[in-house]
Structures are given as structure tokens and as C-alpha cells.
Enzyme design. Structure first.
Site, short mmCIF file in Angstrom:
data_model
loop_
_atom_site.label_atom_id
_atom_site.label_comp_id
_atom_site.label_asym_id
_atom_site.label_seq_id
_atom_site.Cartn_x
_atom_site.Cartn_y
_atom_site.Cartn_z
N ASP A 307 1.06 -1.02 -0.31
CA ASP A 307 -0.24 -0.32 0.24
C ASP A 307 0.86 0.97 0.08
O ASP A 307 2.21 1.65 0.36
CB ASP A 307 -0.45 -0.09 1.82
CG ASP A 307 -2.15 1.18 0.65
OD1 ASP A 307 -2.35 0.74 0.75
OD2 ASP A 307 -2.09 1.86 2.76
N ASP A 537 -1.68 -0.56 6.15
CA ASP A 537 -1.64 -0.35 7.31
C ASP A 537 -3.15 0.38 7.53
O ASP A 537 -3.34 0.19 8.77
CB ASP A 537 -0.46 1.21 7.68
CG ASP A 537 -1.39 2.11 6.66
OD1 ASP A 537 -2.14 2.19 5.82
OD2 ASP A 537 -0.78 3.24 7.32
N ASP A 541 -6.99 -2.95 4.08
CA ASP A 541 -5.60 -3.85 3.28
C ASP A 541 -5.94 -5.08 3.80
O ASP A 541 -5.46 -5.71 3.51
CB ASP A 541 -4.26 -2.89 3.98
CG ASP A 541 -4.15 -1.88 3.60
OD1 ASP A 541 -4.48 -1.47 2.22
OD2 ASP A 541 -3.30 -0.98 4.33
#
Length: 783
Positions: A307, A537, A541
Site C-alpha cells: 500500500d 496499514d 488493506d
């Protein structure tokens, strides 16, 4: 449920203007359920029983039944102990249950301000239903998916959408459960609750996400190959014994010995124990595994899906560029912007500008007289200041379109804005001057900058054979700029949803994706044969972190991301990923040693049993002796979980087919040695059948230790020093068997000279086997 406004008899306003009544809310709770995520955690008892339902436990359970049928209760008890030992070790080491759904529920607000029966009251968020009217205030967490009906708020939705910048929510704007209110106040109608929210759908994806680990696949394939090969040999043994003819009372123990010799009794425990050792090592480096299989998987990943926001970047806005219009300089433009920004608030834009202004102070800064906070309708903030000469000046900071309408701008202002936005920056215009003669002072570009170690991480992973792919909900322009900065290059995919038939491995950046897309992307890469790591995080996700073979949550991650991941970084930065990859590859090498030793040893044992039957006309091992070797050999060999090894130079791949071939080749050499020892004992030394059984045990144990030290090195056996505990376990195994054989305990006594001679012969055999191993490994590309 689709939210609709309805009219009651005699009413001139929609019901939702005054909220629901408690009776209406109760009906909807009964129909739709509470505003909570279903708990599907597996019961510990069910999880424990699952450890007894797998290929290796099945083989042990079958052996126990056979022994009980023969009345060999002691032997059955020992095998039962091995069964419980395996299951218990796996249960304890894997006992850190995933708390993903609990973490997601804790992310929801505990209480909400809701209007029921026309009265505002505080109530548990779990009682909200679609149609409720709730209040959003500074510092609160949005308790359900809502549509704002009045007022305006600034929402931080980065943990849900991946967008690093907060969003303004005005009347008609949708907001999602879990978002944090950072400014303002508003009223909103609840549109979805529980698993129907955007947050809840993510939870459903996490619950359904599941991938079979490489460890599980490797164990199943090893067991399958051993069952097929040794099963065929056992059938031939039984057929030959029947043709001798051998009494049924002797054939059944022979079959039992063949079954016991085929069971890789400690293989699952070795996978678990080696991963646990790797987990402890990683913990000392600031990496906490929540799933033991993730330690081994870390060594096998060849693609890292990372990410952007909060993972490769800092998830904190910063001023990265200032463009001053002629007549102004950069420091004064920044000072003017700072005066038109709130002090001590939670607005990240104002905070970034204030921080930058403090770093670049100006001596003749104006004195602030008044400040008007950012107005989402006007899209600007204002300040009134007194200059050093006493004149009063108005300062406006905001979107270029808003500033352009009230200030004189140079002709090239629009092209400047387009150029800065093309670099992925968020642009704010600053204007100053008298009320009626304001002019553009300059532009401030803000961005979420990459972490300091991101570029180095990407480069080092590349050298380790791991390709980094950026997966983000942010715009393609911003994602491309960040990717270029940290060294990620390649094609960009910028539409959602991601097609299931997309050749995902051909792209380096995926922008504008939803949580479902990240989850689907990981599955697509896995379908293409890749071992995928996912680093993130936020709650957005979580599904992909759970689906990936190695999910990694960074130190700033939410509870949702941490409990969905297999590895959690506890220190800032991403250097822990490299440590995890290296430790995972070292763990793989330790498990590879045990697996190769198991394949060779199990093949040799059953073939040697057949050779002995042909040579002597009877079984050369009893079930008790076989169980003894299982305990001393298979269990003590688990010391290889702490062995000194070199990490694999490339991603670890379980080539069970190649390992099986190598095992058979090495096994033939081992079998030749064992057969030669048995022939020598029968014809040269003239040993009786009972003493030949003792010689068989000593031969298998000593040759097994030689095999152990040959298998632990991919190069020559003397290339590295073995681990301390491996040496200790070898001494215990050799000494124990030698003492039992010399004193005739559980077996006929064997002269010490023969035992010593066997030790010397096994040492020379190790050198020959090592040469064969080098040739086989080179041919089969085992490293």
C-alpha cells in the site's frame, strides 16, 4: 436496505427529519440485525481436534489401531504420545488466534448521538439502524455508513479508502463507518449498518480470505509421495511374505513395522518448531509474527504488494514546494499562508503549513488581527493582518478556483497549477492585499512524502528476487510520482474493478483501487503461481493482508491491519520486511534439511526391511524397535530447527518432486550401505537373527546421522559448522542406541567392537553420500 423517506398521515415533513421512533428502530433491528460484525472465531476445542485430522495423524492413528489389535499396548501408547505431542506442539505454537473481526468491531464507535422520538440521546452504536438521524462531532468516529443532511465535517477516511488527504463532507455527501471527524459538526442519516457498511464488507472479505500455506502443501505432497512409494513396497513385502510362506502372526507385525517406518512422524511439528524459532528471532528484530506459517512464507515471496499511504509514504502531509509570483518571495508566501491557517487544530493541511512556516520565519511578519477557518462552501480560509507600516491586509488561502475569483492573477497561473498537480501535489493558492485590490502571492504544494527508507527497501528486495508492486486507492498521478521516487517502475493500472483475467504481474502500480480490488489482485497473482506478500496499514488493506501468504502490517497500522497480517512491524520504517525475508529463507533451509532427511530415511527403512526379509526370511525389525527409532531419530532430529544455515539466495520454492528424486538417489546409496552391513553381519560375522536385528537398528541410526549431516548443507558437509543443539541431539541419539545395543536392552546385545566399526563405516559412508548429493543437487537445481 435502500433508505427511503416516507410520510405519515397528518405529517408535513419526512419522518427522517426528526429521526425514528424507538418502536420503528426496534422493528428494523429485528429485520436487519444490530450494527455489529458477526463473530466467527473458531472454538479452541475444534481447533485442537483439527490437529488430529490430517494425513500424518491419520497414519499414526492407523498404526495405533494395528498395535492395539496385536495387543502391543506399550508400543501403541508410545505412538499415541507422538500423536499428542505433534498435535499439542502445533496447537500451542499456533495458539495466537487471529483477532481480526474483534479488532474491526472495536474500530466502530462505542456510542453515538442519535435522535429518537424527537430527542437527542447517547446510545450504543450497535443499536443504530438505517434511517436513524445521528450527529457527527469533532473527535468522534462515524458509527455507520451515513449521508450528511446538514452541516459540514472534515473526515479522515485514510484507514478505509487509502486516501491520505481528509475529505470535506457536506449535505448530500456519503461518509463511511470508521471515519474520524477532524473538524466541524453535522447531522446525518444512517444508510447502512453492520456487515452492510463499507467497513463491514471489508470484514466479510477478511472472514472469507483464506489461502493454503506452502507448508501445508509441502507436507501433503511429501506424505503423498511417501505413501505411494512405501505403500507399493509394503504390498510387495506382504505378497512375498505370504509366498514364503510366513505365518499370519508374523506378517501382521511386519506390515505394522512397514507402516511405522513410512510415517514422517515429526514432519508437521518440525515445520511448526522451525517457524517458532524464526519467529523468536524476528521478534528480537522488531517483527512480530501472528501466524507461524508467515515466517516460512516470507522466504518464498516473489512479489510484495505494498500500500502507498502510510506504508511507502509517511501518511502525513508536508509542504514540498512553494511557487512565488513575481513581487513575492517563497518565505513570505509561506508566512502569509501560515497566518491564514488554524493553530493547534486537527486539520492536516493547516498543520503542515504551520510546521513549514516555523522552519522558515520572516523578520517582518504581519500581526494577526482576525482569522476565519476554512469554509467548505467557499473552499477557502481568511485572515486579517496588520503590516509593519500599519496598513491592514486581507489574506486568503484555498483552492485556486476560489482565490482566482477574488484576486488578480497573472496569465500563466493556470498553467503553473496544472504543472504542479501533474506531479501529484495538492495545490493551495495564497492571495493578499487590500479588500478591493487583492493579488495572487503564490502557490503552496503539499504531498504525502515517501518514507526515508522506502527506496532502499525496494532496491534491496529487488536484489533478493522480490518485485515490489504499489497498490493504492489514491489517484494514478500521485501514485506514479511516488512510485518513480522510490524506484518502482512499470505499467500503471488505474481503473476499478481489477478484471479477474488481468495479467496482474505485468503492472507495477495499481491506483484508484478498492479493498475488493486489492483482495482480488492478491488472489490473481497467487493463481498465476506467485507467492505474494502484502504490506499495509489500514482497514482497507485487511482482506488482502489476510489472503496473502505473507501479510505485513507496518508499525502505524490499525488493529484491523495488524490482526489480519501474519507479520507486524513494531518499529518505524520497513527494514523489518527485509529481515523477515532473510529469516524466512533461513527457516526454509532448516525445514528443507529435515524434509530431505525424512524422505531418504523413510524410503531406505522400508526398502531395507524388504531386503532383510529376502536375505533372512523374517522381519529384521520389530514394532518396538521401530517405535524406538521413531522417538530417538525423528524427534531428536527436530534439533535442526536451530541449525546454523545460510538463507536461500532466491525466493524459497518447495520443489517436492525434485526433493523426492534427490531423496531416492541418495536413498539408493544409503540402502546399499545398509545392505552391505547386514550381509557382512550375516555371512562374515555369523550373527544370529536376534543379533542381526540389533545390527539393523545400529546401522539405521548411524547411517541416519551420516545422512543428517550430509543433508544439512547444500554444498559439501564441511562447508559450515552445525548448530550446538544439533550436535547435542546427535550425541544423545548415538550414545543411547550404542548403550542399549551394547547392554542388550530392548534388543540382543552387540559387541562394542562391531558398534565402533559401524561408527567408522558410517563416517566414511557420509563422505561418499556427500559426493552423490552434490551431483544430484546440481542436476536438480536444489539450493
Amino acid at each position: 436496505m435502500t433508505l427511503q423517506l416516507s410520510m405519515s398521515a397528518g405529517q408535513s415533513k419526512p419522518i427522517l427529519d426528526i429521526g425514528l421512533t424507538n418502536s420503528e428502530a426496534s422493528i428494523r433491528v429485528a429485520q436487519l440485525g444490530s450494527n455489529a460484525i458477526a463473530d466467527v472465531a473458531e472454538h479452541p476445542v475444534r481447533r485442537a481436534l483439527g490437529k488430529l485430522w490430517a494425513p500424518v495423524p491419520w497414519m499414526l492413528e492407523a498404526a495405533i489401531l494395528l498395535q492395539l489389535g496385536l495387543g502391543e499396548y506399550v508400543e501403541a501408547g508410545v505412538v499415541a504420545f507422538l500423536l499428542i505431542f505433534n498435535a499439542g506442539l502445533g496447537f500451542i505454537q499456533e495458539g495466537r488466534a487471529q483477532a481480526t473481526l474483534d479488532a474491526m468491531k472495536s474500530r466502530l464507535a462505542l456510542v453515538a448521538s442519535v435522535r429518537r422520538d424527537g430527542i437527542w440521546t447517547l446510545m450504543p452504536a450497535s443499536g443504530l439502524v438505517p434511517g436513524d438521524l445521528i450527529k457527527l462531532s469533532l473527535g468522534s468516529v462515524v458509527a455507520a455508513d451515513v449521508c450528511v443532511c446538514s452541516g459540514s465535517v472534515l473526515l479522515d477516511q485514510s484507514m478505509l479508502t487509502g486516501e491520505s488527504l481528509p475529505v470535506e463532507a457536506e449535505a448530500g455527501t456519503n461518509a463511511y463507518a470508521g471515519a474520524l471527524v477532524k473538524r466541524g459538526e453535522a447531522e446525518a442519516h444512517v444508510t447502512a449498518t453492520g456487515s452492510r457498511t463499507k467497513f463491514g464488507r471489508t470484514a466479510e472479505l477478511v472472514r472469507s480470505a483464506k489461502v493454503e500455506s506452502s507448508q501445508q502443501k509441502a507436507i501433503l505432497r511429501v506424505v503423498r509421495n511417501l505413501v505411494i512409494f512405501n505403500g507399493a513396497v509394503t504390498v510387495l513385502l506382504t505378497t512375498y511374505a505370504s509366498l514364503l510362506p510366513m505365518p499370519l502372526a508374523d506378517i501382521i507385525p511386519l506390515v505394522l513395522v512397514a507402516v511405522l517406518s513410512s510415517i514422517p512422524v515429526a514432519l508437521p511439528s518440525m515445520f511448526t518448531l522451525a517457524s517458532a524459532v524464526g519467529a523468536r528471532s524476528l521478534a528480537r528484530k522488531g517483527v512480530l509474527p501472528t501466524s507461524l506459517s508467515a515466517v516460512d512464507e516470507a522466504g518464498g515471496i516473489d512479489i510484495l504488494c505494498s500500500d502507498k499511504t502510510g506504508t511507502l509514504t509517511r501518511n502525513a502531509l508536508a509542504v514540498v514546494s512553494i511557487h512565488a509570483i513575481p513581487g513575492f518571495d517563497e518565505d513570505h508566501v509561506l508566512a502569509l499562508a501560515g497566518l491564514a491557517s488554524s493553530v493547534g487544530g486537527q486539520d492536516p493541511v493547516d498543520g503542515a503549513i504551520q510546521a513549514a512556516a516555523k522552519q522558515r520565519p520572516v523578520a517582518d511578519a504581519p500581526v494577526l488581527l482576525g482569522f476565519v477557518p476554512f469554509d467548505p462552501t467557499e473552499k477557502r480560509a481568511e485572515a486579517t493582518v496588520r503590516q509593519a507600516d500599519g496598513s491592514v491586509t486581507r489574506i486568503v488561502k484555498g483552492a485556486f478556483s476560489a482565490v482566482q475569483s477574488i484576486a488578480r492573477c497573472p496569465s500563466d497561473a493556470s498553467s503553473i497549477v496544472d504543472g504542479l498537480q501533474g506531479q501529484g501535489f495538492r495545490i493551495l493558492a495564497v492571495a493578499a492585499g487590500p479588500q478591493a485590490a487583492m493579488q495572487l502571492a503564490g502557490f503552496i504544494a503539499l504531498s504525502d512524502p515517501p518514507r526515508d527508507d522506502s527506496a532502499a527497501l525496494v532496491d534491496e528486495l529487488e536484489r533478493l528476487g522480490v518485485r515490489t508492486v504499489m497498490v493504492t486507492g489514491d489517484s494514478a498521478i500521485t501514485a506514479t510520482v511516488v512510485a518513480k521516487t522510490i524506484g518502482i517502475s512499470g505499467k500503471v493500472w488505474a481503473t476499478s474493478p481489477v478484471p479477474s483475467d488481468l495479467h496482474a504481474q505485468d503492472f507495477a502500480v495499481f491506483a484508484g483501487v478498492l479493498p475488493e480490488d486489492k483482495y482480488s489482485l492478491v488472489k490473481a497473482l497467487q493463481k498465476s503461481g506467485h507467492v505474494v506478500g502484502m504490506c499495509g496499514d489500514g482497514a482497507n488493506d485487511a482482506p488482502a493482508l489476510r489472503q496473502a501468504q505473507m501479510g505485513i502490517a507496518v508499525s502505524t497500522a490499525t488493529d484491523v491491519a495488524k490482526s489480519s497480517a501474519g507479520l507486524v512491524l513494531t518499529e518505524p520504517g520497513l527494514g523489518g520486511i527485509v529481515a523477515a525475508v532473510k529469516e524466512g529463507r533461513a527457516t526454509y533451509q532448516r525445514i528443507l534439511t529435515y524434509t530431505l532427511r525424512t524422505i531418504v530415511h523413510k524410503v531406505v527403512q522400508v526398502l531395507f526391511l524388504g531386503f532383510g526379509l529376502v536375505l533372512t526370511g523374517q522381519a529384521i525389525l520389530t514394532p518396538m524397535l521401530m517405535v524406538l527409532m521413531m522417538v530417538t531419530g525423528d524427534i531428536l532430529a527436530m534439533s535442526s530447527s536451530t541449525d546454523n544455515v545460510r538463507p536461500s539466495p532466491n525466493p524459497s520454492v518447495w520443489k517436492i518432486g525434485s526433493l523426492t528424486i534427490a531423496g531416492i538417489v541418495m536413498g539408493m546409496v544409503d540402502l546399499t550401505f545398509c545392505a552391505a552391513c547386514l550381509v557382512t553381519g550375516k555371512f562374515s560375522l555369523g550373527l544370529d537373527p536376534l543379533t542381526l536385528r540389533t545390527l539393523t537398528v545400529v546401522t539405521l541410526v548411524f547411517s541416519g546421522q551420516a545422512l543428517f549431516y550430509v543433508s544439512r548443507e547444500r554444498r559439501h558437509l564441511w562447508s559450515s559448522a552445525p548448530g550446538k543443539w544439533l550436535v547435542v541431539s546427535s550425541l544423545v541419539d548415538l550414545t543411547l542406541i550404542a548403550v542399549l545395543a551394547r547392554n542388550g536392552i530392548l534388543m540382543a546385545p552387540l559387541p562394542a567392537t562391531i558398534i565402533a566399526g559401524m561408527f567408522v563405516a558410517a563416517s566414511l559412508f557420509a563422505l561418499i553420500l556427500d559426493t552423490v548429493k552434490i551431483l544430484a543437487f546440481r542436476r536438480l537445481a536444489i539450493a
